[in-house]
Design an enzyme around this catalytic site. Structure first.
Site, PDB file in Angstrom:
ATOM      1  N   CYS A  31       0.853  -1.194   0.000  1.00 47.01           N
ATOM      2  CA  CYS A  31       0.000   0.000   0.000  1.00 47.01           C
ATOM      3  C   CYS A  31       0.886   1.241   0.000  1.00 47.01           C
ATOM      4  CB  CYS A  31      -0.917  -0.025   1.237  1.00 47.01           C
ATOM      5  SG  CYS A  31      -1.741   1.539   1.590  1.00 47.01           S
ATOM      6  N   CYS A  34       0.058   3.830   2.569  1.00 47.64           N
ATOM      7  CA  CYS A  34       0.459   3.374   3.906  1.00 47.64           C
ATOM      8  C   CYS A  34       1.911   3.747   4.177  1.00 47.64           C
ATOM      9  CB  CYS A  34       0.287   1.867   4.040  1.00 47.64           C
ATOM     10  SG  CYS A  34      -1.419   1.301   3.895  1.00 47.64           S
TER      11      CYS A  34
END
Length: 110
Positions: A31, A34
């Site tokens: 991600c 993230c």
């Protein structure tokens, strides 16, 4: 103070029993947002040392614990105070927005 990696074995001690509020990043491998938020949170952890703790929960490696949050997408930040979730942050990974949320949540959860 760098962030703390959370798992089923240390969740209670590091998050639920923390004497200071905890920002828990719920993230997953691969991600990009993230990774961006993780870098921002490391900066915030240093800037607000002693006022908040930053912790990270890898959802892929901690499925049993992750199930408690019923996460539909990542990244999500959960703000814990006194062992319970007071608020969630789901927004663009921009430092100014995260800092604003942290300050607002610290004030409203006092």
């Amino acid at each position: 103070m760098p962030s703390v990696n959370i798992n089923i074995n240390n969740f209670q001690l590091e998050v639920q029993e923390s004497p200071i509020p905890v920002i828990l990043e719920l993230w997953a491998e691969g991600c990009g947002s993230c990774d961006t938020i993780a870098q921002i949170l490391e900066e915030i952890a240093v800037e607000m040392k002693g006022r908040i703790k930053v912790a990270k929960l890898d959802l892929g490696k901690n499925r049993e614990l992750a199930a408690q949050f019923a996460v539909q997408f990542v990244p999500i930040l959960a703000f814990f105070k006194g062992g319970i979730v007071n608020d969630f942050f789901v927004d663009a990974p921009q430092k100014s927005a995260i800092v604003k949320w942290v300050h607002k949540t610290l004030l409203t959860s006092s």
